[in-house]
Design a protein around this motif. Structure first.
Motif, mmCIF file in Angstrom:
data_model
loop_
_atom_site.group_PDB
_atom_site.id
_atom_site.type_symbol
_atom_site.label_atom_id
_atom_site.label_comp_id
_atom_site.label_asym_id
_atom_site.label_seq_id
_atom_site.Cartn_x
_atom_site.Cartn_y
_atom_site.Cartn_z
ATOM 1 N N ALA A 219 0.826 -1.209 0.000
ATOM 2 C CA ALA A 219 0.000 0.000 0.000
ATOM 3 C C ALA A 219 0.860 1.258 0.000
ATOM 4 O O ALA A 219 0.523 2.253 -0.624
ATOM 5 N N GLY A 220 1.968 1.203 0.735
ATOM 6 C CA GLY A 220 2.787 2.414 0.871
ATOM 7 C C GLY A 220 2.172 3.298 1.940
ATOM 8 O O GLY A 220 2.250 3.005 3.122
ATOM 9 N N ASP A 221 1.531 4.363 1.515
ATOM 10 C CA ASP A 221 0.900 5.278 2.470
ATOM 11 C C ASP A 221 -0.321 4.618 3.113
ATOM 12 O O ASP A 221 -1.136 4.002 2.414
ATOM 13 N N PRO A 222 -0.474 4.718 4.429
ATOM 14 C CA PRO A 222 -1.635 4.128 5.105
ATOM 15 C C PRO A 222 -2.953 4.655 4.526
ATOM 16 O O PRO A 222 -3.147 5.869 4.405
ATOM 17 N N THR A 223 -3.823 3.715 4.157
ATOM 18 C CA THR A 223 -5.082 4.058 3.509
ATOM 19 C C THR A 223 -6.215 3.268 4.137
ATOM 20 O O THR A 223 -6.123 2.052 4.279
ATOM 21 N N LEU A 224 -7.290 3.960 4.500
ATOM 22 C CA LEU A 224 -8.504 3.326 4.987
ATOM 23 C C LEU A 224 -9.393 3.058 3.779
ATOM 24 O O LEU A 224 -9.677 3.969 3.004
ATOM 25 N N ILE A 225 -9.808 1.800 3.607
ATOM 26 C CA ILE A 225 -10.678 1.433 2.489
ATOM 27 C C ILE A 225 -12.045 1.094 3.047
ATOM 28 O O ILE A 225 -12.170 0.241 3.938
ATOM 29 N N LEU A 226 -13.071 1.783 2.563
ATOM 30 C CA LEU A 226 -14.462 1.569 2.965
ATOM 31 C C LEU A 226 -15.186 0.933 1.787
ATOM 32 O O LEU A 226 -15.349 1.575 0.736
ATOM 33 N N VAL A 227 -15.618 -0.302 1.924
ATOM 34 C CA VAL A 227 -16.291 -1.011 0.828
ATOM 35 C C VAL A 227 -17.773 -0.641 0.849
ATOM 36 O O VAL A 227 -18.477 -0.889 1.824
ATOM 37 N N GLN A 228 -18.218 -0.036 -0.241
ATOM 38 C CA GLN A 228 -19.614 0.381 -0.362
ATOM 39 C C GLN A 228 -20.479 -0.717 -0.973
ATOM 40 O O GLN A 228 -21.624 -0.890 -0.595
ATOM 41 N N SER A 229 -19.930 -1.451 -1.944
ATOM 42 C CA SER A 229 -20.628 -2.590 -2.531
ATOM 43 C C SER A 229 -19.613 -3.498 -3.197
ATOM 44 O O SER A 229 -18.536 -3.066 -3.595
ATOM 45 N N GLY A 230 -19.973 -4.774 -3.302
ATOM 46 C CA GLY A 230 -19.070 -5.764 -3.871
ATOM 47 C C GLY A 230 -18.229 -6.418 -2.785
ATOM 48 O O GLY A 230 -18.399 -6.146 -1.588
ATOM 49 N N ILE A 231 -17.336 -7.307 -3.227
ATOM 50 C CA ILE A 231 -16.447 -8.017 -2.305
ATOM 51 C C ILE A 231 -15.019 -7.920 -2.818
ATOM 52 O O ILE A 231 -14.743 -8.275 -3.977
ATOM 53 N N LEU A 232 -14.122 -7.440 -1.978
ATOM 54 C CA LEU A 232 -12.704 -7.355 -2.304
ATOM 55 C C LEU A 232 -11.960 -8.376 -1.456
ATOM 56 O O LEU A 232 -12.029 -8.339 -0.231
#
Length: 127
Positions: A57-70
């Motif tokens: 990722a490198g820089d810290p990132t918050l990922i918010l999943v709105q729809s779908g599956i990762l």
């Protein structure tokens, strides 16, 4: 206390899953964390079947999943699925003096299921 699944690195800079805890305080009927500063945000879409190469990722990132599956997979075969309404922090990285080893470092991502991914990426800080 709220715990957020997190991608980070161990002492050998191999990506691992962990949890990051954020204390919460009652305020007017809500439970809130302390203020968390952020640098920017991006809105992401990826089609079903999307797969990334191995990366950090490198820089810290918050990922918010709105729809779908990762699905996030690690080198050791471990993986986690993050679906609609879930979140995680990606903050695995390599110091400048360590070159990315395609057999050792990073994680990969894949959109699984029958629904495209819609997610919000919030960069928390710059390394």
């Amino acid at each position: 206390m709220i715990s957020i699944p997190t991608l980070t690195v161990n002492e050998g800079f191999v990506t691992v899953f962990s949890e990051e805890d954020f204390p919460q305080h009652a305020r007017g009927g809500m439970n809130l964390t302390e203020r968390i500063d952020a640098l920017n945000l991006r809105i992401r879409t990826s089609e079903v079947g999307y797969e990334s190469d191995w990366h950090v990722a490198g820089d810290p990132t918050l990922i918010l999943v709105q729809s779908g599956i990762l699905r996030i997979a690690l080198r050791n075969g471990e993986h986690k699925n993050f679906g609609t309404g879930s979140m995680f922090i990606a903050k695995d990285y390599l110091p400048e003096h360590i070159s990315f080893d395609t057999e050792k470092h990073g994680h990969c991502a894949k959109v699984v299921g029958n629904e495209p991914l819609l997610a919000v990426h919030i960069k928390l800080e710059q390394i």
